[in-house]
Design an enzyme around this catalytic site. Structure first.
Site, PDB file in Angstrom:
ATOM      1  CG  HIS A   1      -1.899   0.994   1.409  1.00 25.30           C
ATOM      2  ND1 HIS A   1      -1.623   2.288   1.772  1.00 25.30           N
ATOM      3  CD2 HIS A   1      -3.248   0.925   1.253  1.00 25.30           C
ATOM      4  CE1 HIS A   1      -2.766   2.975   1.829  1.00 25.30           C
ATOM      5  NE2 HIS A   1      -3.768   2.179   1.518  1.00 25.30           N
TER       6      HIS A   1
ATOM      7  CG  ASP B   1       0.553  -2.481   6.103  1.00 24.40           C
ATOM      8  OD1 ASP B   1      -0.340  -2.589   6.973  1.00 24.40           O
ATOM      9  OD2 ASP B   1       0.409  -1.819   5.063  1.00 24.40           O
TER      10      ASP B   1
ATOM     11  CD  GLN C   1      -6.740  -4.697   3.690  1.00 25.68           C
ATOM     12  OE1 GLN C   1      -7.707  -5.438   3.833  1.00 25.68           O
ATOM     13  NE2 GLN C   1      -6.885  -3.421   3.365  1.00 25.68           N
TER      14      GLN C   1
ATOM     15  CE  LYS D   1      -7.273  -0.658   5.891  1.00 27.90           C
ATOM     16  NZ  LYS D   1      -8.031   0.057   4.876  1.00 27.90           N
TER      17      LYS D   1
ATOM     18  CB  CYS E   1      -3.744   3.355  -1.564  1.00 28.82           C
ATOM     19  SG  CYS E   1      -4.999   4.598  -1.277  1.00 28.82           S
TER      20      CYS E   1
END
Lengths: 170, 413
Positions: B122, B198, B201, B224, B370
């Site tokens: 991202h 990261d 998600q 999220k 993104c």
């Protein structure tokens, strides 16, 4: 699918399926401007050839994008070909008026650098009330779908840049 | 065990209709909807416990401080952090990655040092490093993505040679690919580099254990994972956090301030300048309670089953017209389905697809998500993306499939 007919008018789909003036022009003599919508990645390339009399003798459109950005660019190319730079500038103002001032509110951006190309266009309607938009009126329905206004105005912001390069405002 | 069949009832947003159609929300990779329990917890905080934290001596301030720190403890347990003091609250995952780049990167990276990222990152895990390329002259190296949507680790050892940091996503927000984090951790550590993950998600969808990951930094965001917008997490090991300089300066992050200078607070508060987002922390805590009640194993199981159903249904209904990016095996991926649709009139632009789907009440994202470098690899300027979560079911997928037929009809010629 009620409501979508306002957006996807037949003439818009026609220009999308059969884009007018698609291609490239040799630079120079033509000038080229690149427009970019950072939101969705749509790209428009506008080539114009302006002769000594200030007439847009040829125009070509490159790039790719959604039906609204592509059809708007196609209609725009048909509308400005053979017109003077001054008339084209009036058309830009008239078209952006059709798209209402929302476009600047939500950050209209036709510049490659992500700058503020939308903001340097005079939004006043002086001398453009009787400007005939013709087929372009079909894009009026876009205003009901605010996120698509940037799609419709992308090519016009890019044209403004090309005109500025070809024939700077004195 | 599976998820409750009436789970949609817990989400007020999903009770609405748009254009006469019940909303089918398929954009949870962008942001998730919030259960009533989260909304109530935040309201209750403002109704009953609101005061500024860590500075009042009165009962309300004690309660507010406890609310913030209880939420931190819930986060720590949820990701199996060894210590609550290792959980730093930020605004979102983007701020967490900027904290990493600015604070750790600023102190540990010099001109010529290499940071390795991947093509499926991202922008939040790209741009902060680009900024250090410009400011410090670091070198940015890229792990490529292969045709199947996996990281191509063929040259990993060469890429990591001499690198100081490997920073990768645990799950791609475009392809859904789940990366092998323990393997990447070992490779990074063998090369003398640290590993940042990261997990924006990942944490919402898969039981997360930062210790088992072997990571040195893990970042994610609250919104999220059924929590509110405005709160994110930065986790690192205590000894790393202790050695890092502060990020933002101001109140809360100091022990002492004089005309000559300042000393920093203990971790994690050293990284939390100013009044924190207490209600958002409470909301995130309530979201974690909700997810724990569902059971993260059930959440993942539901997602794999629904992803398999979606891939089958979309392919059955639309055949060659639909191309779904990313791994073809549902167990190797999350419930993120980026697709390109080619109707009888050619490829239908994602903006046009999203517009027609919206008229059917179906919310998907159209665009570059993104992740522009990945879009370049995929050879697309934009894709449509349907992303799933706990409240989605087979009927949502059926409506997506039907709405795509409507899009095909509109743009066929």
């Amino acid at each position: 699918m009620n409501g979508l007919e306002d957006l996807y008018r037949e003439i818009i789909l026609d220009h999308y399926r059969t884009p007018r003036n698609r291609g490239e022009l040799e630079t120079p003599p033509a000038v080229r401007a690149d427009g970019f919508n950072p939101l969705c990645g749509d790209e428009i390339v506008v080539y114009i050839d302006v002769d000594d009399a200030g007439v847009i003798s040829d125009v070509a459109i490159g790039g790719q994008g959604c039906s609204i950005s592509q059809s708007s660019a196609s209609m725009m190319s048909a509308a400005i070909k053979g017109k003077t730079v001054s008339t084209a500038r009036d058309l830009i103002v008239a078209f952006k008026g059709l798209m209402s001032i929302h476009e600047t509110d939500i950050g209209g951006d036709g510049s490659e650098s992500g700058g503020e190309a939308g903001s340097d266009i005079d939004m006043s309607f002086d001398n453009t009330d009787d400007m005939a938009l013709g087929d372009l009126e079909a894009l009026k329905g876009v205003v009901k779908f605010p996120v698509r206004i940037k799609c419709a105005t992308l090519s016009w912001n890019t044209l403004a840049e090309a005109l500025e390069e070809a024939s700077p405002i004195q | 065990m599976s998820l409750p069949t009436n789970i949609k009832d817990d989400f007020p947003v999903l009770q609405q209709s748009f254009h006469g159609k019940s909303v089918v929300y398929l954009d949870s990779g962008n942001t998730s909807q919030k259960p009533q329990a989260v909304i109530n917890a935040m309201s209750r905080y403002y109704e009953a416990d609101n005061a500024n934290v860590h500075r009042g001596s009165y009962e309300l301030a004690v309660r507010a401080t406890a609310a913030l720190e209880d939420a931190r403890a819930k986060v720590a347990r949820f990701i199996n952090a060894p210590s609550t003091s290792e959980v730093v609250f930020t605004k979102n995952a983007t701020e967490s990655l900027n904290l990493l780049a600015r604070s750790w990167g600023g102190a540990n990276l010099r001109a010529g040092d290499a940071v390795v990222i991947s093509e499926m990152e991202h922008h939040a895990n790209i741009v902060p490093w680009h900024m250090l390329v410009a400011e410090l002259g670091i070198e940015l190296r890229w792990i490529p993505v292969d045709d199947r949507g996996h990281l191509d680790l063929t040259d990993l050892d060469r890429l990591l040679d001499g690198a100081k940091l490997l920073s990768v996503t645990a799950m791609s927000n475009v392809l859904g690919t789940l990366n092998d984090i323990p393997r990447l951790a070992k490779a990074a550590h063998d090369a003398g580099a640290l590993l940042a993950v990261d997990a924006s998600q990942y944490v919402p969808h898969v039981a997360t254990d930062v210790q088992a990951m072997g990571a040195d930094f893990v970042v994610f965001t609250g919104h999220k994972m059924l929590g509110p917008m405005g709160i994110g997490v930065f986790w690192s090991r205590a000894e790393i956090l202790e050695a890092m300089p502060p990020f933002l300066g101001g109140g809360e992050m100091i022990l002492q301030v004089t005309k000559e200078g300042f000393t920093t607070n203990e971790i994690p508060w050293k990284f939390e300048a100013g009044t924190p987002m207490v209600a958002e922390a409470v909301g995130l805590g309530a979201a974690i309670d909700y997810l724990n009640e569902l059971g993260m194993d059930n959440v993942r199981k539901h997602e794999v089953e629904l992803t398999a159903y979606a891939m089958r249904k979309l392919t059955e209904t639309h055949g060659d017209r639909i191309t779904i990016h990313g791994p073809s095996e549902p167990s190797e991926r999350g419930g993120v389905l980026s697709f390109v649709y080619t109707g009888s009139g050619g490829e239908i632009h994602p903006h046009d697809i999203a517009q027609v789907l919206d008229q059917a009440g179906v919310c998907v994202r159209a665009g570059h998500h993104c992740a522009k470098p990945l879009m370049t690899v995929l050879g697309a300027n934009a894709t449509s993306r349907a992303s799933l979560y706990v409240y989605n079911d087979e009927s949502d997928i059926d409506q997506l499939a039907a709405a795509l037929t409507a899009a095909d009809d509109m743009f066929s010629f």
